[in-house]
Design an enzyme around this catalytic site. Structure first.
Site, short mmCIF file in Angstrom:
data_model
loop_
_atom_site.label_atom_id
_atom_site.label_comp_id
_atom_site.label_asym_id
_atom_site.label_seq_id
_atom_site.Cartn_x
_atom_site.Cartn_y
_atom_site.Cartn_z
N CYS A 89 0.94 -1.20 0.16
CA CYS A 89 0.06 0.06 0.13
C CYS A 89 0.78 1.16 -0.10
O CYS A 89 0.26 2.27 -0.28
CB CYS A 89 -0.99 0.02 1.23
SG CYS A 89 -1.52 -1.35 1.78
N HIS A 119 -9.65 0.86 -2.44
CA HIS A 119 -8.16 0.92 -1.98
C HIS A 119 -7.50 0.11 -3.13
O HIS A 119 -7.18 -1.07 -2.85
CB HIS A 119 -7.96 0.32 -0.71
CG HIS A 119 -6.54 0.18 0.02
ND1 HIS A 119 -5.48 1.07 -0.62
CD2 HIS A 119 -6.11 -0.35 0.89
CE1 HIS A 119 -4.50 0.68 -0.02
NE2 HIS A 119 -4.73 -0.08 0.89
N CYS A 124 -14.08 -1.05 7.40
CA CYS A 124 -12.95 -1.41 6.31
C CYS A 124 -13.16 -0.71 5.33
O CYS A 124 -13.93 -0.41 4.65
CB CYS A 124 -13.11 -3.06 6.32
SG CYS A 124 -13.08 -3.82 7.68
N SER A 125 -11.99 -0.57 4.46
CA SER A 125 -11.68 -0.21 3.07
C SER A 125 -12.13 -1.49 2.07
O SER A 125 -12.07 -2.50 2.39
CB SER A 125 -10.60 0.40 2.64
OG SER A 125 -9.42 -0.38 2.91
#
Lengths: 367, 367
Positions: B80, B316, B194-195
């Site tokens: 990420c 994401h 959460c993403s």
């Protein structure tokens, strides 16, 4: 721009099957550098990992395995040109002041996914690098009368040099006849005109001018040139000329300009000889030989070319190659190349390519 | 060190299934930047591609697809945190003088291999990021009385912001009750904490001070801090404290020092909110809130946090996220953020993490 020096380097033994997992292989030369210099990981600001492997967050894993907590850490990939891209990145990070030291490590296994190029349909069924090497060779032979024997001499020379290199995959000399009579892969390229994929790792530690002051004889990076040409063979030559790697020519021009050196000042060079014809093209593209005279330049004695055995002698662990080339030239310029030391060398050059000249890097180093 | 500005940016629509192959997806925001600025690829010296995808020599392919022949081009991956690593690399290349302009592009598909971490056996059967988010959340709740409602408020705020962002994956506001009553993933983390992985691409063009002179109101990169902590959860916290991300704290210290700014001067920030608890930890780790007061800080009005909707609202796409965060802050500081423009913002910050805080980047930007 801050000056950047190479303060340490290490290369693992290249092998057909090292029995070592990729990331352990990567740690070997790094641990060697840390131990030899008695430095802790805390003193190293960046860890850049060069590889075509598909493992995720591998630079972070390598850092943890080495007990290091670098600031910057990521993996860089660009096929055979990955290692020299990573060295250029590390150079920029130090030169800009973003960090003071950077460990560049390349590691690859023989079955690297970087060995196959699946994107370019302009290559048709000619998926293997030997196919384009054959195209370059045929074009150069037609236009300049370059011979199969001249290409074979590159292989003989590089195998001879590799025999003196304990890290090399091939440590046996070959004769001109053996090269010429080896199995034909893609006419006129024969087996002994080709390099072989293998397992191997190499690392170099780059430091700022400030840190280099403490060294006995630092090796400086004086010029870096890079050029990305094209991913497809159809667009590989912007001029339609298949006797030159345009990307290498432009990268060399940039590197010579930045370093203010001339081709005639280079004493020792690592050239990208994944195939013998590529070394001959490099002679011309880098300005060592006049255009068309690369074939005859094979027998020259002005510059020590590929003293470690080059890619043909050492083997070609894709993401490692560029780092190993830089390690060799640093070792030569520092006078620490042991049995293969080139006497009195002061200025050295690294030339690296990715597939069919899709991109090229030239790095000039000096004492 | 030469100053470096961000001159242009573009972000594609984030979607669950864009139907676009990865490299086409990557070209979209790049083509947008080239067209909008009426610049040819010749004017761009470097193309750095951020992605966890396993395609080989992808930066060279993207360059060819865009008709560009950059000097430097490679792919950077670090989960990420890839995008912010690529921006830091591009910054170093320009600041050092190695090039004058660099296009950083992030692209990822929802099924990115970066979604799974297979190396770390210290996580046991807890392979999914939500598991460590739960550990961080529980620790913070126990020690500082942080509540599930405070975490839920982060999700409510970020979904509300995303509703104004045409590029966001989620464009529907959610209520506090909806978050709290959403499916439990790993206690106390619920689905709306959460993403979600998705397809998406973003690009930013960085230029030298010289080139920035021609711009109306360039956005400058003023500070960059990075820290790599550890790849395994067992070693993720050097102090044993699970209520802080040590890597982010150190990265922030470096970035604030380099930029000579203070947390109180930040007007707008993109914080890594892959899970709501991470945004709360970031408030504290970056110095916006006192240690332990992150939960209460959710309702503040001093700093505009995650105006594009953050990772929770936008989705994401792993290797894209850091680039999209930088694009958003550049857009805000240039006063070009449309409906979600934060009024009068002068100093902005990007905070990005990789898995469980294994590494962190903080970038400070200003007009």
């Amino acid at each position: 721009m801050r000056r950047v020096a190479i303060s340490s380097w290490a290369t693992s033994k290249f092998a057909k099957d090292s029995k070592m997992p990729l990331l352990e292989l990567a740690c070997e030369p790094c641990a060697d550098i840390l131990k030899r210099n008695d430095i802790s990981g805390k003193e190293i600001d960046a860890v850049l990992f060069s590889s075509c492997a598909t493992d995720q967050y591998s630079s972070t894993i390598i850092s943890e395995m080495l007990g290091m907590h670098p600031r910057i850490s990521h993996r860089i990939d660009n096929l055979c040109n990955s290692g020299t891209n990573a060295v250029a990145s590390a150079f920029a990070m130090i030169a800009s002041g973003l960090c003071d030291s950077a460990l560049v490590v390349g590691a690859e296994k023989a079955d690297s996914p970087g060995n196959k190029l699946l994107w370019d349909i302009t290559r048709g069924s000619f998926m293997f690098p030997a196919h384009w090497a054959a195209i370059f060779a045929k074009a150069h032979m037609r236009k300049y009368g370059t011979t199969e024997e001249q290409m074979a001499r590159v292989s003989v020379k590089n195998h001879k040099n590799a025999a003196k290199n304990p890290q090399a995959l091939f440590r046996k000399e070959v004769t001109l006849n053996e090269v010429i009579n080896s199995k034909k892969i893609a006419d006129p390229i024969k087996l002994l005109d080709c390099s072989a994929p293998c397992d191997g790792a190499s690392a170099v530690l780059l430091v700022s001018e400030e840190k280099a002051k403490k060294l006995d004889n630092p090796v400086w990076i004086k010029g870096i040139g890079q050029q990305t040409n094209s991913a497809s063979f159809a667009n590989a030559t912007t001029t339609g000329d298949l006797t030159t790697i345009g990307a290498a020519k432009r990268a060399a021009r940039q590197a010579f300009e930045m370093s203010q050196a001339k081709p005639s000042q280079i004493d020792v060079a690592e050239l990208h000889d994944a195939f013998t014809i590529l070394e001959i093209l490099a002679y011309e593209d880098l300005g060592f030989a006049k255009k068309g005279e690369g074939g005859r330049f094979v027998d020259q004695n002005q510059i020590a070319i590929n003293p470690r055995g080059g890619i043909i002698g050492c083997g070609h662990p894709v993401g490692t190659t560029g780092v190993a080339q830089v390690a060799e030239i640093a070792s030569q310029l520092a006078g620490k190349a042991g049995k293969r030391q080139v006497k009195g060398c002061k200025t050295g050059l690294v030339h690296n390519l990715a597939a069919a000249g899709s991109s090229a890097t030239v790095i000039i180093m000096g004492a």
